[in-house]
Design an enzyme around this catalytic site. Structure first.
Site, PDB file in Angstrom:
ATOM      1  CB  SER A 181      -6.074   2.064   6.949  1.00 40.16           C
ATOM      2  OG  SER A 181      -6.190   0.676   6.857  1.00 40.16           O
ATOM      3  CG  HIS A 192      -4.009   6.357   7.973  1.00 44.86           C
ATOM      4  ND1 HIS A 192      -5.230   6.726   7.467  1.00 44.86           N
ATOM      5  CD2 HIS A 192      -3.618   5.277   7.252  1.00 44.86           C
ATOM      6  CE1 HIS A 192      -5.558   5.906   6.486  1.00 44.86           C
ATOM      7  NE2 HIS A 192      -4.608   5.028   6.331  1.00 44.86           N
ATOM      8  CD  GLU A 221      -6.948  10.219   7.861  1.00 43.16           C
ATOM      9  OE1 GLU A 221      -7.989  10.725   7.456  1.00 43.16           O
ATOM     10  OE2 GLU A 221      -6.862   9.008   8.132  1.00 43.16           O
ATOM     11  CG  ASN A 279      -9.190   4.727   4.333  1.00 45.00           C
ATOM     12  OD1 ASN A 279      -9.002   5.115   3.182  1.00 45.00           O
ATOM     13  ND2 ASN A 279      -8.259   4.107   5.025  1.00 45.00           N
TER      14      ASN A 279
HETATM   15  P1  NAI Z   1       1.473  -5.739   3.892  1.00 52.87           P
HETATM   16  O1  NAI Z   1       0.785  -7.027   3.973  1.00 52.87           O
HETATM   17  O2  NAI Z   1       2.022  -5.301   2.576  1.00 52.87           O
HETATM   18  O3  NAI Z   1       2.679  -5.707   4.925  1.00 52.87           O
HETATM   19  C1  NAI Z   1       2.581  -6.104   6.264  1.00 52.87           C
HETATM   20  C2  NAI Z   1       3.930  -6.644   6.688  1.00 52.87           C
HETATM   21  O4  NAI Z   1       3.946  -6.823   8.091  1.00 52.87           O
HETATM   22  C3  NAI Z   1       4.270  -7.995   6.066  1.00 52.87           C
HETATM   23  O5  NAI Z   1       5.513  -7.924   5.424  1.00 52.87           O
HETATM   24  C4  NAI Z   1       4.323  -8.949   7.247  1.00 52.87           C
HETATM   25  O6  NAI Z   1       5.288  -9.964   7.099  1.00 52.87           O
HETATM   26  C5  NAI Z   1       4.671  -8.015   8.369  1.00 52.87           C
HETATM   27  N1  NAI Z   1       4.250  -8.506   9.684  1.00 52.87           N
HETATM   28  C6  NAI Z   1       3.099  -9.096  10.007  1.00 52.87           C
HETATM   29  N2  NAI Z   1       3.069  -9.348  11.326  1.00 52.87           N
HETATM   30  C7  NAI Z   1       4.242  -8.905  11.843  1.00 52.87           C
HETATM   31  C8  NAI Z   1       4.784  -8.867  13.141  1.00 52.87           C
HETATM   32  N3  NAI Z   1       4.120  -9.356  14.171  1.00 52.87           N
HETATM   33  N4  NAI Z   1       5.999  -8.316  13.296  1.00 52.87           N
HETATM   34  C9  NAI Z   1       6.677  -7.813  12.244  1.00 52.87           C
HETATM   35  N5  NAI Z   1       6.189  -7.831  10.998  1.00 52.87           N
HETATM   36  C10 NAI Z   1       4.993  -8.354  10.797  1.00 52.87           C
HETATM   37  O7  NAI Z   1       0.459  -4.662   4.478  1.00 52.87           O
HETATM   38  P2  NAI Z   1       0.402  -3.098   4.182  1.00 52.87           P
HETATM   39  O8  NAI Z   1      -0.473  -2.885   3.024  1.00 52.87           O
HETATM   40  O9  NAI Z   1       1.759  -2.550   4.194  1.00 52.87           O
HETATM   41  O10 NAI Z   1      -0.412  -2.586   5.447  1.00 52.87           O
HETATM   42  C11 NAI Z   1       0.211  -2.417   6.702  1.00 52.87           C
HETATM   43  C12 NAI Z   1      -0.654  -1.542   7.572  1.00 52.87           C
HETATM   44  O11 NAI Z   1      -0.827  -0.283   6.920  1.00 52.87           O
HETATM   45  C13 NAI Z   1      -2.045  -2.063   7.797  1.00 52.87           C
HETATM   46  O12 NAI Z   1      -2.452  -1.698   9.083  1.00 52.87           O
HETATM   47  C14 NAI Z   1      -2.888  -1.346   6.760  1.00 52.87           C
HETATM   48  O13 NAI Z   1      -4.233  -1.217   7.115  1.00 52.87           O
HETATM   49  C15 NAI Z   1      -2.207   0.004   6.744  1.00 52.87           C
HETATM   50  N6  NAI Z   1      -2.373   0.789   5.539  1.00 52.87           N
HETATM   51  C16 NAI Z   1      -2.306   0.193   4.295  1.00 52.87           C
HETATM   52  C17 NAI Z   1      -2.442   0.972   3.155  1.00 52.87           C
HETATM   53  C18 NAI Z   1      -2.316   0.357   1.806  1.00 52.87           C
HETATM   54  O14 NAI Z   1      -2.707   1.016   0.812  1.00 52.87           O
HETATM   55  N7  NAI Z   1      -1.809  -0.830   1.666  1.00 52.87           N
HETATM   56  C19 NAI Z   1      -2.698   2.424   3.238  1.00 52.87           C
HETATM   57  C20 NAI Z   1      -2.672   2.942   4.569  1.00 52.87           C
HETATM   58  C21 NAI Z   1      -2.551   2.150   5.668  1.00 52.87           C
END
Ligand code: NAI
Ligand code: CAA
Length: 680
Positions: free
Chosen positions: A395, A416, A428, A466
C-alpha cells in the site's frame, strides 16, 4: 418476412444511443411506414450489439438542430401509431431505449437481453415517459424498485413482471414480425394505475439513506405524479423534473464519472492492440486480511487460485474466514449452492510455494515490510515460469525496489486492492519504471474480469489513494487540536456524503499499525512540520480501535457503534492546552473545507508529478476506494464545481495558518489564476 411488416432499425454504433440524428430517422421511418398502404405493422429493432442504451449522454446540455423531434415526441408518435408497433429487444434496452419500447404496443425480447431504467445512476430521472408508463404496466411498487435502483434486469424477470409480452424462442425478428401482425393497439399511457401509498413510503425511507443524493427522491416524485395526476399532467411533471436534474451539478458529476470509468482503461502509451497475457490460473501469497480477499476475487471470477502462506495457523484461519464469508453469502441466498461449491473448489491453500510455479499471475500480500517483500519476490523469481506476472499489493512501498529484487522487473507491477478486497471496486495498478506495456494491459484486462475499476498510478509513498488519505487525516487531526472533537469531524464528512468519518474509519482499521509506522519514522520525521501527537497518545493508552473496544471512540461490548468518549475529549483538550491553542468551535462547512480541500490540494500535486494520468483517475480512486460520493464526481471534480479560485483562496489561508503541509499546489494556484479547471 412478410412485406406487410416494416422493420425499422435503430443504427448508431456502438450502443444505439438515441441522439438527434437517430430520433429524426425514427420519426421519418415511422411516418413512411404509416403512409405506406402495403405496411400493416411495424417492428422496431436495434442493429449491432443491442436494442438501445438510451439517450446519447454526450448530447446532454447541447442544443439539437432545429426541427429535431425530442425523444418524448418520437415515443408519443410510436404510441399513437394507428398500425401496431412491436419492440424487438436484444442485448440491452436501457433508459430511453426501454422508454421507447414502453411506447410500443408490445415488447418481445431474446432470453439473454437486459432491460432497465438506469437514469438515477446518472443523477436524472427517466425523461421520456418511463416513470409514467412503467407503473401503468407493472404497478407502482415494482416500478419504484426498478427506477430508484437503476439496475438492469434479465429478460425472464422482465417477462415475469409484465414489461415483456414474450421471450422469443427462435429468431427474434421473425418472432416480433409474427406478433406484430394483428397485435392490438395497447397504449401503455392509457392503462389505469393504482396509487400505493405504502410502496411510496418505503421507497422514500430507502432513498433518505442516500445522504444528499437527489435523483432517487426525484424519481419517486415523478412516479407519484403517475399514480396521482391525470396522465397528461404526470408526463409534464416528469419532464420538468428531468430537465431540472439534467442541469444539476450532481448529474454533471455522475455523467462525468460514467465516462471517466471507461476512460481510465485508456492509457496513452499502451495501445488497445497491446499483447495481453491470458490469465488462466493465479497465486496469492499471504492469507491475511488482504490475501484472503484477493483470493476470493479470483475464485469469484472463476479463476483457480492457490494461496501460499508461511504460517500454517494463519493459513487455516484465513481459509476458514473465506469459507465463512462464502457460507454466509450462500445462506443469505446471494450465491447458489452450486456456485458456493464451485468457488470453494477453485480455491486452495498451501505451504509449498513450488505450487505457484505454473500460475500466470501471483499477487503478493505479505506484511508491509520491504525486506520481507524483497525476499518473497526473489523466491518467486526462481520458482515461477517465465512470463508470470509478479504483482504486489503493497500500500505504500517502492515498487521499483521490489522489482529490483527479481531478474524480470518488466513483469512486476503493483496491484493495490482496497479493503475488504472482495468488496471494494478499486485496484490501483502501480506502474514501475520497468513495468512492460504487456504487463499493464494484462492486469487491466484481469481487473475487468475481477469486476474491478483499474486506475494506473505511479510510484510514490501511498500512491494516489493513501497519499491523499494522509493529507486528509492530517487536517482532521489538526482540527482536533484546534477545537473540534472526533465525532464532530466524522459527522461533518458523513453529511458531505462519505460513508464514514476519518475516526470511525481509523477505529475500524485499527490504530496500532499506523502507530508502529510512525514510531519507525520518528527519527527521520522533519521536525519543523506540524505534527499531532493525539493518535500516538491514544495508542499509548492501549486503545487500538474496535478490536480493543476503544480508540477515538469507545464501543459497548459486542457493538461496532462508535460512542463519543469524554476521556478522549479531555485528552484532546489537554493537548490543545499544552500547545497553547485556544480551542474554538468549527462549523460543519469549515470542517469539510479543511478536510476535503486538503484532499484536493494533494490531488493537484499528484497530477503535477504525473503520478496519476488525469484528474478523473484521481476521482475514481476516491470514489471506488474510499466511498467519496459519486454524485459529487470525486474530489477533483468537486473542486471544479466549487470553483478553483475559491479552493485556492482557502488553501492559501490554511497555509498561512498552519504552515508547510498546506502549501498550495502550483497547479491549483495556476488554474485558479487562469480560471481553469482540473477537467481541462
Ligand atoms: P496481514 O497481516 O493480515 O496478512 C499478512 C499475511 O502474510 C499473514 O498471514 C502472514 O502470515 C503472511 N506472511 C508474512 N510473511 C510471509 C511470507 N514470507 N510468505 C508467505 N506468507 C507470509 O496483512 P494485510 O493487512 O493483509 O496486508 C498485506 C499487504 O496488503 C500489506 O502489504 C499491506 O500494506 C497491504 N494492504 C493492506 C490493506 C489493509 O487494509 N489491511 C489495504 C491495502 C493493502
Ligand atoms: N450515450 C452515449 N455513449 C454511450 C452511452 C450512452 N447512453 N452508453 C454507452 N456509451 C458509450 C461508452 O462511453 C463507450 O464509449 P467508448 O467506447 O468511447 O469508451 C461505448 O459506448 C461502449 O460502452 P460500454 O463500454 O459501457 O459498453 P458495454 O457493452 O460494457 O455496456 C451498456 C453497455 C450496459 C449499455 C452501458 O454502456 C451502459 O450502461 N450505458 C448507459 C446506459 C444508460 O445509463 N442509459 C440511460 C441514458 S439517459 C436516458 O436515456 C434519459 C432519458 O430518459 C431520455
Amino acid at each position: 418476412m412478410s412485406d406487410k411488416v416494416r422493420v425499422v432499425f435503430i443504427d448508431n454504433p456502438p450502443v444505439n444511443g438515441l441522439g438527434a440524428a437517430v430520433r429524426t430517422h425514427l420519426m421519418k421511418e415511422l411516418e413512411r411506414a404509416l403512409a405506406d398502404e402495403e405496411v400493416e405493422a411495424i417492428v422496431l429493432a436495434g442493429k449491432g450489439k443491442m436494442f438501445s442504451a438510451g439517450a446519447d449522454i454526450r448530447e446532454f446540455g447541447k442544443k439539437a438542430p432545429p426541427g429535431t423531434p425530442s425523444l418524448p415526441d418520437v415515443i408519443d408518435a410510436v404510441e399513437r401509431s394507428t398500425k401496431p408497433v412491436v419492440a424487438a429487444i436484444h442485448g440491452v434496452a436501457a433508459g430511453g431505449g426501454l422508454e421507447l419500447a414502453l411506447g410500443c404496443h408490445a415488447r418481445i425480447a431474446s432470453s439473454d437481453a437486459r432491460l432497465g431504467l438506469p437514469e438515477v445512476t446518472l443523477g436524472i430521472v427517466p425523461g421520456a415517459g418511463g416513470t409514467q408508463r412503467l407503473p401503468r404496466l407493472i404497478g407502482v411498487r415494482e416500478a419504484l424498485g426498478l427506477i430508484t435502483e437503476g439496475k438492469l434486469i434479465p429478460a425472464p424477470k422482465a417477462h415475469a413482471l409484465g414489461i415483456l409480452d414474450e421471450i422469443a424462442s427462435g429468431d427474434l425478428l421473425s418472432a416480433a414480425a409474427s406478433r406484430a401482425s394483428g397485435t392490438p393497439l395497447r397504449r401503455t399511457s392509457e392503462l389505469p394505475v393504482t396509487d400505493d401509498p405504502s410502496a411510496f413510503a418505503e421507497a422514500e425511507k430507502a432513498a433518505a439513506k442516500s445522504r444528499g443524493f437527489e435523483a432517487p427522491l426525484a424519481a419517486i416524485e415523478a412516479v407519484k405524479a403517475a399514480a396521482t395526476l391525470p396522465a397528461e399532467q404526470g408526463f409534464r411533471k416528469e419532464r420538468e423534473i428531468f430537465l431540472k436534474l439534467v442541469a444539476s451539478d450532481q448529474s454533471k458529476a455522475l455523467r462525468r464519472v460514467f465516462f471517466a470509468e471507461r476512460e481510465a482503461a485508456k492509457i496513452p502509451d499502451v495501445p488497445p492492440d497491446t499483447n495481453v497475457k491470458e490469465i488462466v490460473s493465479a497465486g496469492v501469497i499471504g492469507c491475511g486480511t488482504m490475501g484472503g480477499g484477493i483470493a476470493m476475487c479470483f475464485a469469484n471470477a472463476g479463476i483457480p487460485v492457490v494461496v501460499a502462506e508461511s504460517d500454517p495457523s494463519a493459513l487455516e484461519r484465513g481459509l476458514e474466514k473465506i469459507f465463512g464469508l462464502y457460507e454466509s453469502s450462500r445462506s443469505k441466498g446471494r450465491i447458489s449452492k452450486d456456485e458456493f461449491e464451485r468457488r470453494m473448489t477453485l480455491l486452495s491453500g498451501t505451504a509449498d510455494f513450488s505450487r505457484l510455479s505454473q500460475t500466470d499471475i501471483v499477487v503478493e500480500a505479505v506484511f508491509e515490510e520491504m525486506d520481507i517483500k524483497k525476499s518473497v519476490f526473489r523466491d518467486l523469481d526462481s520458482i515461477c515460469k517465465p512470463g508470470t506476472i509478479l504483482a504486489t499489493n503493497t500500500s505504500s512501498l517502492d515498487v521499483n525496489e521490489i522489482a529490483g529484487s527479481t531478474s524480470r522487473p518488466s513483469s512486476v507491477i503493483g496491484t493495490h486492492f482496497f479493503s475488504p478486497a472482495n468488496v471494494m471496486k478499486l485496484m490501483e495498478c502501480v506502474r514501475g519504471a520497468q513495468t512492460s506495456k504487456e504487463t499493464i494491459a494484462s492486469v487491466f484486462q484481469l481487473a475487468k474480469r475481477l469486476d474491478k475499476v483499474a486506475v494506473l498510478v505511479g510510484v510514490c509513498d501511498g500512491f494516489v489513494g493513501n497519499r491523499m488519505l494522509y493529507a486528509y487525516r492530517r487536517q482532521a487531526d489538526f482540527l482536533l487540536e484546534d477545537g473540534a472533537l472526533p465525532h464532530e469531524v466524522d459527522q461533518a464528512v458523513v453529511e458531505f456524503g462519505l460513508p464514514m468519518g476519518p475516526y470511525a474509519m481509523a477505529d475500524l482499521a485499527g490504530l496500532d499499525i499506523g502507530w508502529a509506522v510512525r514510531k519507525r519514522q520518528e527519527a527521520t520525521r522533519p521536525k519543523p512540520l506540524r505534527y499531532s501527537t493525539i493518535p500516538d497518545r491514544i495508542c499509548e493508552l492501549g486503545r487500538f480501535g474496535q478490536k480493543t473496544g476503544a480508540g477515538f471512540y469507545r464501543y459497548e461490548k459486542g457493538s461496532r457503534t462508535p460512542v463519543p468518549d469524554p476521556e478522549i475529549a479531555s485528552l484532546i483538550e489537554g493537548v490543545s492546552k499544552e500547545l497553547g491553542i485556544e480551542r474554538r468551535p468549527f462549523t460543519r462547512d469549515e470542517i469539510v473545507e479543511r478536510c476535503i480541500y486538503a484532499l484536493i490540494n494533494e490531488g493537484a500535486k499528484i497530477l503535477e508529478e504525473g503520478i496519476a494520468l488525469r484528474a478523473s483517475d484521481v476521482d475514481l480512486v476516491w470514489i471506488h476506494g474510499f466511498g467519496f460520493p459519486r454524485y459529487r464526481g470525486g474530489p477533483m471534480f468537486y473542486a471544479d464545481t466549487v470553483g478553483l479560485k475559491k479552493v485556492y483562496g482557502a488553501v492559501a489561508r490554511f497555509h498561512e495558518e498552519q504552515g508547510e503541509w498546506m502549501r498550495p499546489a502550483p497547479l491549483l494556484e495556476r488554474l485558479a489564476r487562469e480560471g481553469g479547471t482540473f477537467q481541462d
